[in-house]
Design an enzyme around this catalytic site. Sequence first.
Site, PDB file in Angstrom:
ATOM      1  N   ASP A  17       6.115  -0.382   1.100  1.00  0.00           N
ATOM      2  CA  ASP A  17       5.352   0.742   1.661  1.00  0.00           C
ATOM      3  C   ASP A  17       6.182   1.543   2.663  1.00  0.00           C
ATOM      4  OD1 ASP A  17       3.152  -0.440   0.276  1.00  0.00           O
ATOM      5  OD2 ASP A  17       2.821  -1.751   2.004  1.00  0.00           O
ATOM      6  N   GLU A 186      -4.785   5.624  -2.146  1.00  0.00           N
ATOM      7  CA  GLU A 186      -4.463   4.957  -0.876  1.00  0.00           C
ATOM      8  C   GLU A 186      -3.159   5.521  -0.326  1.00  0.00           C
ATOM      9  OE1 GLU A 186      -3.960   0.823  -1.839  1.00  0.00           O
ATOM     10  OE2 GLU A 186      -2.577   1.232  -3.481  1.00  0.00           O
TER      11      GLU A 186
END
Length: 504
Positions: A17, A186
């Site tokens: 991420d 997301e």
Amino acid sequence: MTSETYRNPVLDADWSDPDVVRVGDDYYLTASSFGRAPGLPLLHSRDLVNWTLVGHALERLEPAAEFDRPRHDCGVWAPSLRYHDERFWIFWGDPDQGIFQVNAPQIRGPWTRPHLLKAGKGLIDPCPLWDEESGEAYLVHAWAKSRSGIKNRLTGHRMRPDGTGLLDEGKVIVDGDRIPGWFTLEGPKLYRHDGWFWILAPAGGVETGWQGAFRSRGFFGPYEERIVLEQKDTDVNGPHQGGWVRTPSGEDWFLHFQQRGAYGRVVHLQPMSWGPDDWPVLGDDGAPVTEHRRPALPPQPPAAPATDDDFPGGRYGRQWQWTANPGDGWATQHSGDGLRLTCVRSADAHDLRKLPHVLTQRLPGTPCAVEVELRLDADEPGARAGLAVLGDAFGWIGLQRGSDGTVHLVHRFAEAVAERERDAAHPRIAPEGRARLRIEIGAGARCRFSADVGDGEGLRPSGPVFTATPWRWVGALLGLFALAPAGQGHAGTAAFTRFRISAS
């Protein structure tokens, strides 16, 4: 690859991420660290291709009592890194607690203690924006269905400019359920560009998803959407979730991850441009590139986050993280080289997955050989130490003190569903209480264990091939540990020297 080009991934290990920011001529990147400590790794680059690890922003996870034991898939999820008001800021979501931020005047700190900006279950992937045009500050975040029952939507807030609180109850600004074919929206990253509010956000899941772009004239919407990066006919599955950065000369680049099973989420660099309709174009017309021209930045020497360690003075390098908040006395500093770990007593000695005192680093994404030298300085029967490959299944090789006082080379493993480890090979005597341990990691994260116990036979293979496995969100880890069965008193130590990872 030539000196004018680079190949993906630029970070071939589990830097999950990623988010990136430029400050002057320097680029900084952070990544998820989940339940490991220290957390929030900080990487530095001058060319977006060669990266080094320069520190961590989070010394310990809070509240400390929640992370005194391993919680491998919890903790620090999907951080955002920004620079504002001459400070670095990192925002992240803990899916069980809420949205936190820390900040610092320099990338190496000192970083503030975590501040809880918004409490709640399932609040993840926050990203702030300080809008220079209006002076307003905003925050966007996503939702984890496992904690909140909500997913596939992004919520926006007005935020206090000092980053200490929110100014409203929040509003859903993008609802993925209203976009045909979109799911698991997301990881939003929020930007202001060319009069638009931009949200770059992935959808479709980490293994098969895509990168989306959203734009609106107002922060609270309505937003238009477009898919700007997807696998197409490449072998880069699920290319998404990352950050956009612009160089001083005006080039745009996008760093994102690719989920690779036991290797975790490796990081790719994509060129980014703007199409005739003023939407971003990532990669090669929306497909990931394997090799590409380097960014037009000053040439830099090859670099990568450190892996090898001689443990000078008993200190371990920045690449190492504990599987939970560290305890006192787990590692002892001293005048020589080598890592001296205490054989920590534990009722969970049969299962490395439950131990907080395993010192770990990321599994390399390319075939390699891992070696370390070990000496067991513990007379306690059952005391042991070793080198492990740790995921929801694990395998390790090392030394154990027997009830008769002899030291044995042991090799053990546990499947994902097993509650305790078992032997992968027959124990054999280590006459000097020492061993050179080796794991060869080949394609598909298949691991072959071997050891030299100083009996004149050199390295000998041990047990069958073990295939490394990830946790749910975390790639497999390499680990060093020392432990002893539950009991009273000091159980001794283990000394590790010359930790090396070499290409194979």
